[in-house]
Design an enzyme around this catalytic site. Structure first.
Site, PDB file in Angstrom:
ATOM      1  N   LYS A  22     -12.209  -0.379   9.303  1.00  0.00           N
ATOM      2  CA  LYS A  22     -10.800   0.051   9.276  1.00  0.00           C
ATOM      3  C   LYS A  22     -10.696   1.567   9.248  1.00  0.00           C
ATOM      4  O   LYS A  22      -9.911   2.164   9.992  1.00  0.00           O
ATOM      5  CB  LYS A  22     -10.105  -0.527   8.047  1.00  0.00           C
ATOM      6  CG  LYS A  22      -8.670  -0.026   7.857  1.00  0.00           C
ATOM      7  CD  LYS A  22      -8.034  -0.595   6.608  1.00  0.00           C
ATOM      8  CE  LYS A  22      -8.328   0.221   5.376  1.00  0.00           C
ATOM      9  NZ  LYS A  22      -7.379   1.347   5.200  1.00  0.00           N
ATOM     10  N   ASN A  23     -11.482   2.197   8.391  1.00  0.00           N
ATOM     11  CA  ASN A  23     -11.354   3.638   8.202  1.00  0.00           C
ATOM     12  C   ASN A  23     -11.951   4.447   9.347  1.00  0.00           C
ATOM     13  O   ASN A  23     -11.814   5.672   9.373  1.00  0.00           O
ATOM     14  CB  ASN A  23     -11.993   4.056   6.876  1.00  0.00           C
ATOM     15  CG  ASN A  23     -11.194   3.557   5.685  1.00  0.00           C
ATOM     16  OD1 ASN A  23     -10.007   3.282   5.794  1.00  0.00           O
ATOM     17  ND2 ASN A  23     -11.847   3.429   4.543  1.00  0.00           N
ATOM     18  N   CYS A 119      -1.503   2.461  -0.683  1.00  0.00           N
ATOM     19  CA  CYS A 119      -1.835   1.885  -1.976  1.00  0.00           C
ATOM     20  C   CYS A 119      -1.513   2.859  -3.106  1.00  0.00           C
ATOM     21  O   CYS A 119      -1.718   4.063  -2.980  1.00  0.00           O
ATOM     22  CB  CYS A 119      -3.332   1.541  -2.038  1.00  0.00           C
ATOM     23  SG  CYS A 119      -3.787   0.121  -1.038  1.00  0.00           S
ATOM     24  N   ARG A 124      -2.843  11.304  -3.513  1.00  0.00           N
ATOM     25  CA  ARG A 124      -3.680  11.692  -2.373  1.00  0.00           C
ATOM     26  C   ARG A 124      -2.871  12.668  -1.524  1.00  0.00           C
ATOM     27  O   ARG A 124      -2.348  12.315  -0.480  1.00  0.00           O
ATOM     28  CB  ARG A 124      -4.102  10.451  -1.577  1.00  0.00           C
ATOM     29  CG  ARG A 124      -5.014   9.536  -2.376  1.00  0.00           C
ATOM     30  CD  ARG A 124      -5.675   8.501  -1.520  1.00  0.00           C
ATOM     31  NE  ARG A 124      -4.813   7.351  -1.314  1.00  0.00           N
ATOM     32  CZ  ARG A 124      -5.194   6.238  -0.691  1.00  0.00           C
ATOM     33  NH1 ARG A 124      -6.410   6.136  -0.219  1.00  0.00           N
ATOM     34  NH2 ARG A 124      -4.365   5.223  -0.541  1.00  0.00           N
ATOM     35  N   ASP A 319     -14.304   3.120  -3.009  1.00  0.00           N
ATOM     36  CA  ASP A 319     -13.804   1.879  -2.421  1.00  0.00           C
ATOM     37  C   ASP A 319     -14.638   0.660  -2.794  1.00  0.00           C
ATOM     38  O   ASP A 319     -14.257  -0.470  -2.464  1.00  0.00           O
ATOM     39  CB  ASP A 319     -13.752   2.003  -0.891  1.00  0.00           C
ATOM     40  CG  ASP A 319     -12.495   2.726  -0.416  1.00  0.00           C
ATOM     41  OD1 ASP A 319     -11.632   3.036  -1.258  1.00  0.00           O
ATOM     42  OD2 ASP A 319     -12.378   2.970   0.790  1.00  0.00           O
ATOM     43  N   ARG A 411      -4.403  -5.804   4.831  1.00  0.00           N
ATOM     44  CA  ARG A 411      -4.416  -4.453   5.385  1.00  0.00           C
ATOM     45  C   ARG A 411      -5.832  -4.011   5.745  1.00  0.00           C
ATOM     46  O   ARG A 411      -6.010  -3.173   6.637  1.00  0.00           O
ATOM     47  CB  ARG A 411      -3.828  -3.460   4.391  1.00  0.00           C
ATOM     48  CG  ARG A 411      -2.328  -3.564   4.175  1.00  0.00           C
ATOM     49  CD  ARG A 411      -1.828  -2.479   3.246  1.00  0.00           C
ATOM     50  NE  ARG A 411      -2.335  -1.190   3.667  1.00  0.00           N
ATOM     51  CZ  ARG A 411      -2.936  -0.309   2.869  1.00  0.00           C
ATOM     52  NH1 ARG A 411      -3.121  -0.589   1.600  1.00  0.00           N
ATOM     53  NH2 ARG A 411      -3.355   0.842   3.346  1.00  0.00           N
TER      54      ARG A 411
END
Length: 436
Positions: A22-23, A119, A124, A319, A411
């Site tokens: 995803k990232n 989230c 951030r 994570d 997600r």
């Protein structure tokens, strides 16, 4: 609202294929804005965040299509972008939407991007993105919840290219590095990114940009050097870029097998991207074997408690903190977990306590006292990785566990319950009240 119903106590056996990261996928999809030719990506995961990104790009005028014959292949054509804007209603659930700012500003000379959501795991801020783009000559204001950016303007009143600059961020920021890296590819002159993020997803983005004609050196180190070029070219299907495997998905499955017991092979997994996690699993007594694109995890006994501290890559990833904490919850002994990246990333702890875990929190430090077993209950997911930790806890717990608010899970995990079910988990998605 969907929930997961899990009946725990089953060891996991078999094989699971890890999806694209995803990232890595999100910045690479946004990078399509940098050129006027089609860009083809493969190994694109089926995730809500990916769908949101594609919707956002289409809203700007990008033609974005998934292949009918190769479902993990996406082709994007940004030759007719007519709206360099990311509106709030499309980005409020996804912090990575900020990644359109650099490409829009570099190619079109202007951008209007809503301050993003995502989230609720802590602050951030995007100030490092803004600071870096300002160093490259951009004028940026924040008005009514939007970042409004324009490139330098020449004597003729027309936008000019961004200017290369030496940029040192105050902290290591993955999306900040990616945004500035993409902007620098089309800047005039050389850009030096100091204190750059070193994550595999940053390296994968840089490698794709190089295939598109960018001149980049140093990716994977704390100093990335970019020589700007006038234009980038696309990547046709025959020369498509394959997105790197998702190391966090792989790490989540490693922890699931380690906690429940069993023997599972992860296909399309990169062990070299998970060295810190694998080292801690071995310290816990879990057997790990690795190859170029596979990892085998075998757990036959109760794990040993292992302390760890989150940090930037290549150290232990934030994570993976919630997922590994579940392992410590049912381990022999006591472990200390120190979270250094996000200040609110212990929101899963209260839910784990509902399942019988014994955890004490003191600021950024969690002390986890291992218990012999967890017991099923209804729990609520608060963020993406917390969702994964509660699923693992449900797989371990006696009886029935219900995980609510799994839209967080969707997600970032591609068909997680289907993959778990294929290796022996008793897990199903339900859409209404549970049967008695």
């Amino acid at each position: 609202m969907d929930k997961l119903l899990i009946r725990g106590g089953r060891p996991l056996q078999g094989e699971v294929t890890i999806s694209g990261a995803k990232n890595a996928a999100l910045p690479q999809l946004c990078a399509a804005l940098l050129c006027a030719e089609p860009l083809t990506l493969t190994n694109v995961p089926h995730l809500q965040d990916v769908n949101t990104t594609l919707k956002l790009l289409r809203n700007m005028g990008v033609v974005a299509e998934r292949s009918q014959t190769q479902p993990d292949e996406v082709t994007l054509d940004a030759s007719a972008v007519n709206l360099p804007e990311a509106p709030y209603d499309l980005v409020k659930t996804m912090r990575a939407s900020i990644l359109v700012l650099g490409p829009l500003l570099a190619r079109f000379g202007r951008a209007r991007v809503s301050l993003p959501g995502g989230c609720a795991i802590g602050s951030r801020p995007v100030d490092q993105h803004i600071k870096g783009l300002q160093a490259m000559g951009a004028t940026i204001t924040v008005e009514h919840g939007y970042i409004i950016a324009t490139a330098p303007v020449g004597a003729d009143g027309q936008p000019q290219r961004l200017r290369g600059a030496r940029i040192t961020t105050d902290m290591v920021t993955v999306t900040g590095t990616e945004n500035l890296l993409m902007a620098a590819t089309l800047a005039d002159g050389e850009t030096l990114l100091e204190n750059a993020a070193q994550e595999p997803e940053v390296v994968d983005l840089a490698d794709m940009l190089v295939k598109m004609g960018a001149r980049i050196e140093g990716q994977g180190t704390g100093r990335i050097r970019v020589q700007g070029v006038e234009r980038l070219h696309g990547l046709a299907a025959a020369a498509s870029h394959r997105i790197v495997p998702d190391r966090i998905e792989a790490g989540t499955f490693l922890c699931a097998v380690a906690a429940t017991g069993g023997d599972v092979v992860l296909r399309r997994a990169r062990a070299d991207h998970l060295s810190a996690v694998i080292d801690k699993l071995r310290e816990a007594g879990v057997t790990i074997e690795t190859g170029d694109d596979w990892i085998r995890v075998c757990s036959r006994q109760r794990p040993r408690a292992v302390s760890f501290r989150t940090s930037e890559y290549p150290l232990f990833p934030t994570d993976m903190q919630a997922q590994f904490m579940v392992l410590d919850c049912i381990a022999e002994g006591t472990a200390t977990v120190t979270e250094t990246i996000f200040e609110n990333r212990y929101m899963h702890v209260n839910e784990l306590v509902r399942l019988g875990a014994h955890i004490d929190i003191n600021g950024p430090v969690a002390v986890v006292h291992g218990v012999p077993r967890l017991s099923g209950a209804t729990v609520m997911a608060t963020d993406l990785r917390a969702s994964a930790s509660l699923v693992i806890a449900g797989l371990v717990a006696d009886g029935q566990t219900v995980v609510d608010r799994i839209y967080h899970l969707d997600r970032g995990y591609d068909q997680m319950e289907a993959k778990l079910r294929a290796i022996g988990a008793d897990i199903e998605r339900v859409k209404s009240d549970l049967p008695t």
